[in-house]
Design a protein around this motif. Structure first.
Motif, mmCIF file in Angstrom:
data_model
loop_
_atom_site.group_PDB
_atom_site.id
_atom_site.type_symbol
_atom_site.label_atom_id
_atom_site.label_comp_id
_atom_site.label_asym_id
_atom_site.label_seq_id
_atom_site.Cartn_x
_atom_site.Cartn_y
_atom_site.Cartn_z
ATOM 1 N N GLY A 21 0.815 -1.211 0.000
ATOM 2 C CA GLY A 21 0.000 0.000 0.000
ATOM 3 C C GLY A 21 0.850 1.263 0.000
ATOM 4 O O GLY A 21 0.553 2.217 -0.727
ATOM 5 N N ILE A 22 1.905 1.268 0.822
ATOM 6 C CA ILE A 22 2.814 2.419 0.859
ATOM 7 C C ILE A 22 3.463 2.626 -0.504
ATOM 8 O O ILE A 22 3.557 3.755 -1.013
ATOM 9 C CB ILE A 22 3.895 2.233 1.939
ATOM 10 N N ASN A 23 3.905 1.527 -1.104
ATOM 11 C CA ASN A 23 4.547 1.626 -2.414
ATOM 12 C C ASN A 23 3.599 2.209 -3.454
ATOM 13 O O ASN A 23 3.980 3.062 -4.267
ATOM 14 C CB ASN A 23 5.042 0.253 -2.867
ATOM 15 N N SER A 24 2.354 1.739 -3.448
ATOM 16 C CA SER A 24 1.362 2.271 -4.393
ATOM 17 C C SER A 24 1.140 3.760 -4.165
ATOM 18 O O SER A 24 1.036 4.540 -5.116
ATOM 19 C CB SER A 24 0.034 1.513 -4.242
ATOM 20 N N MET A 25 1.063 4.156 -2.898
ATOM 21 C CA MET A 25 0.857 5.558 -2.577
ATOM 22 C C MET A 25 2.040 6.407 -3.033
ATOM 23 O O MET A 25 1.863 7.513 -3.565
ATOM 24 C CB MET A 25 0.661 5.723 -1.074
ATOM 25 N N MET A 26 3.255 5.901 -2.850
ATOM 26 C CA MET A 26 4.446 6.645 -3.248
ATOM 27 C C MET A 26 4.554 6.774 -4.769
ATOM 28 O O MET A 26 4.983 7.804 -5.280
ATOM 29 C CB MET A 26 5.700 5.987 -2.679
ATOM 30 N N ILE A 27 4.148 5.730 -5.492
ATOM 31 C CA ILE A 27 4.134 5.808 -6.947
ATOM 32 C C ILE A 27 3.171 6.898 -7.394
ATOM 33 O O ILE A 27 3.478 7.710 -8.292
ATOM 34 C CB ILE A 27 3.747 4.455 -7.580
ATOM 35 N N THR A 28 2.025 6.957 -6.762
ATOM 36 C CA THR A 28 1.052 8.012 -7.074
ATOM 37 C C THR A 28 1.651 9.392 -6.793
ATOM 38 O O THR A 28 1.485 10.338 -7.572
ATOM 39 C CB THR A 28 -0.233 7.821 -6.253
ATOM 40 N N SER A 29 2.363 9.509 -5.677
ATOM 41 C CA SER A 29 2.998 10.779 -5.308
ATOM 42 C C SER A 29 4.051 11.179 -6.338
ATOM 43 O O SER A 29 4.149 12.362 -6.712
ATOM 44 C CB SER A 29 3.636 10.658 -3.922
ATOM 45 N N ILE A 30 4.819 10.206 -6.807
ATOM 46 C CA ILE A 30 5.838 10.470 -7.835
ATOM 47 C C ILE A 30 5.174 10.957 -9.118
ATOM 48 O O ILE A 30 5.626 11.924 -9.748
ATOM 49 C CB ILE A 30 6.675 9.205 -8.102
ATOM 50 N N GLN A 31 4.120 10.281 -9.510
ATOM 51 C CA GLN A 31 3.415 10.662 -10.739
ATOM 52 C C GLN A 31 2.840 12.073 -10.635
ATOM 53 O O GLN A 31 2.872 12.835 -11.603
ATOM 54 C CB GLN A 31 2.314 9.648 -11.039
ATOM 55 N N GLU A 32 2.316 12.406 -9.483
ATOM 56 C CA GLU A 32 1.748 13.742 -9.294
ATOM 57 C C GLU A 32 2.829 14.820 -9.344
ATOM 58 O O GLU A 32 2.597 15.920 -9.840
ATOM 59 C CB GLU A 32 1.013 13.808 -7.954
ATOM 60 N N GLU A 33 4.018 14.478 -8.833
ATOM 61 C CA GLU A 33 5.089 15.476 -8.755
ATOM 62 C C GLU A 33 5.891 15.597 -10.034
ATOM 63 O O GLU A 33 6.242 16.695 -10.469
ATOM 64 C CB GLU A 33 6.024 15.147 -7.584
ATOM 65 N N PHE A 34 6.197 14.468 -10.685
ATOM 66 C CA PHE A 34 7.040 14.482 -11.874
ATOM 67 C C PHE A 34 6.248 14.481 -13.174
ATOM 68 O O PHE A 34 6.723 15.004 -14.184
ATOM 69 C CB PHE A 34 7.983 13.271 -11.868
ATOM 70 N N GLY A 35 5.082 13.863 -13.160
ATOM 71 C CA GLY A 35 4.308 13.719 -14.383
ATOM 72 C C GLY A 35 3.303 14.830 -14.593
ATOM 73 O O GLY A 35 3.317 15.856 -13.910
ATOM 74 N N SER A 36 2.457 14.617 -15.585
ATOM 75 C CA SER A 36 1.410 15.583 -15.911
ATOM 76 C C SER A 36 0.066 14.981 -15.527
ATOM 77 O O SER A 36 -0.406 14.046 -16.185
ATOM 78 C CB SER A 36 1.438 15.909 -17.409
ATOM 79 N N PRO A 37 -0.571 15.494 -14.477
ATOM 80 C CA PRO A 37 -1.842 14.927 -14.005
ATOM 81 C C PRO A 37 -2.933 14.942 -15.067
ATOM 82 O O PRO A 37 -3.855 14.123 -15.020
ATOM 83 C CB PRO A 37 -2.208 15.840 -12.822
#
Length: 304
Positions: free
Chosen positions: A47-63
């Motif tokens: 669950g933590i890993n999934s949450m961190m991936i989401t955080s990375i996508q929000e910060e580095f990617g284009s929502p």
């Protein structure tokens, strides 16, 4: 509340205190008991890993787009292509150039080659300059017309021959250049042998031509030229090969910089390469993030 839920509650509260992925990641890496928690509750790690991936996508990617998940500047498809090229080039560097050890050895050879080349060039240039200086010094103290009537200059024995002396030095210069002067066209600078000045009288040395001094320097220059030729044979192919490696390394470095500027490296702390590639390919992975948000909101109230 169950122990597992208490742990999730504490982790979520702590993570909510941080606004950026970097801060959250730092908190997790410095957590004293996280490894033990993950060992006992693997689903929390998921669950933590999934949450961190989401955080990375929000910060580095284009929502706003699912085509730019880990970079605002490079699409998922291009990131996949770059990753494939980096992997392929790493294999080439390893198989054809023996990896880092081979590249280091090539760099050592090129450094050695450049040092030797610089030394040879320095000595070659110095000797060529010496010969040029000695020729100029000879020219400065002699004259092609010396010995002719009304010059008042000594012209040497050839000028003293009746009648012929007026033209003999010039005639010899012409015949010599006509017969063999063209051979100097193929000689290296400083190694010219057939020179008009050979028939110019040197009143100080009482002889025709510059004398043996230039020949002594030419002998030294010939030795350096032979050394240069042997050097070229020894290192033939080294520079083109190194240029190929350098070009490959330069391109490789640029591609790695593109990856570094994205969230790929950060994501690999929380997801396998296989799953990351699947994400970049557009496949949706099963998310375990809901494990962390199933804790009732009343839990937070009780702990405030």
């Amino acid at each position: 509340m169950a122990k597992r839920d208490q742990i999730i509650d504490k982790l979520m509260r702590d993570l909510d205190n941080y606004a950026t992925f970097e801060e959250k990641s730092k908190y997790l890496k410095e957590h004293k008991y996280l490894d033990r928690i993950y060992e006992k509750y693997p689903e929390i790690e998921q669950g933590i890993n999934s949450m961190m991936i989401t955080s990375i996508q929000e910060e580095f990617g284009s929502p706003e787009s699912d085509q730019f998940s880990f970079s605002k500047d490079v699409s998922n498809r291009e990131l996949l292509r770059i990753m494939d090229l980096v992997e392929k080039n790493d294999e080439i560097l390893q198989s054809e150039y023996f990896g880092k050890e081979g590249i280091d050895e090539m760099e050592r050879v090129i450094t050695e080659k450049n040092a030797i080349a610089a030394d040879i060039k320095k000595r070659k240039t110095s000797l060529q300059n010496n010969i040029g200086t000695m020729r100029q010094e000879f020219d400065d103290r002699t004259s092609a017309t010396a010995g002719l009537p009304f010059t008042g200059e000594e012209g040497g024995p050839l000028r003293e021959i009746p009648f012929l002396g007026l033209v003999l030095p010039e005639t010899l210069k012409y015949l010599t250049q006509l017969g063999a002067g063209w051979t100097d066209l193929f000689r290296t600078k400083g190694m010219e042998k057939i020179e008009n000045r050979m028939f110019n009288w040197d009143p100080e040395a009482q002889r025709y031509g510059p004398g043996p001094e230039i020949g002594i320097e030419q002998a030294k220059l010939a030795g350096v030229l032979a050394e240069e030729e042997a050097f070229k044979e020894k290192y033939e192919g080294a520079s083109p090969l190194y240029e190929d490696i350098s070009d490959l390394l330069e391109v490789q470095e640029l591609r790695k910089e593109q990856i570094k500027a994205s969230g790929i490296d950060e994501a690999l702390d929380y997801i396998s390469m296989e799953n990351l590639r699947s994400l970049l390919s557009g496949q949706q992975l099963e998310s375990n993030e809901e494990l962390l948000i199933d804790v009732p909101e009343t839990t937070y109230a009780k702990n405030e």
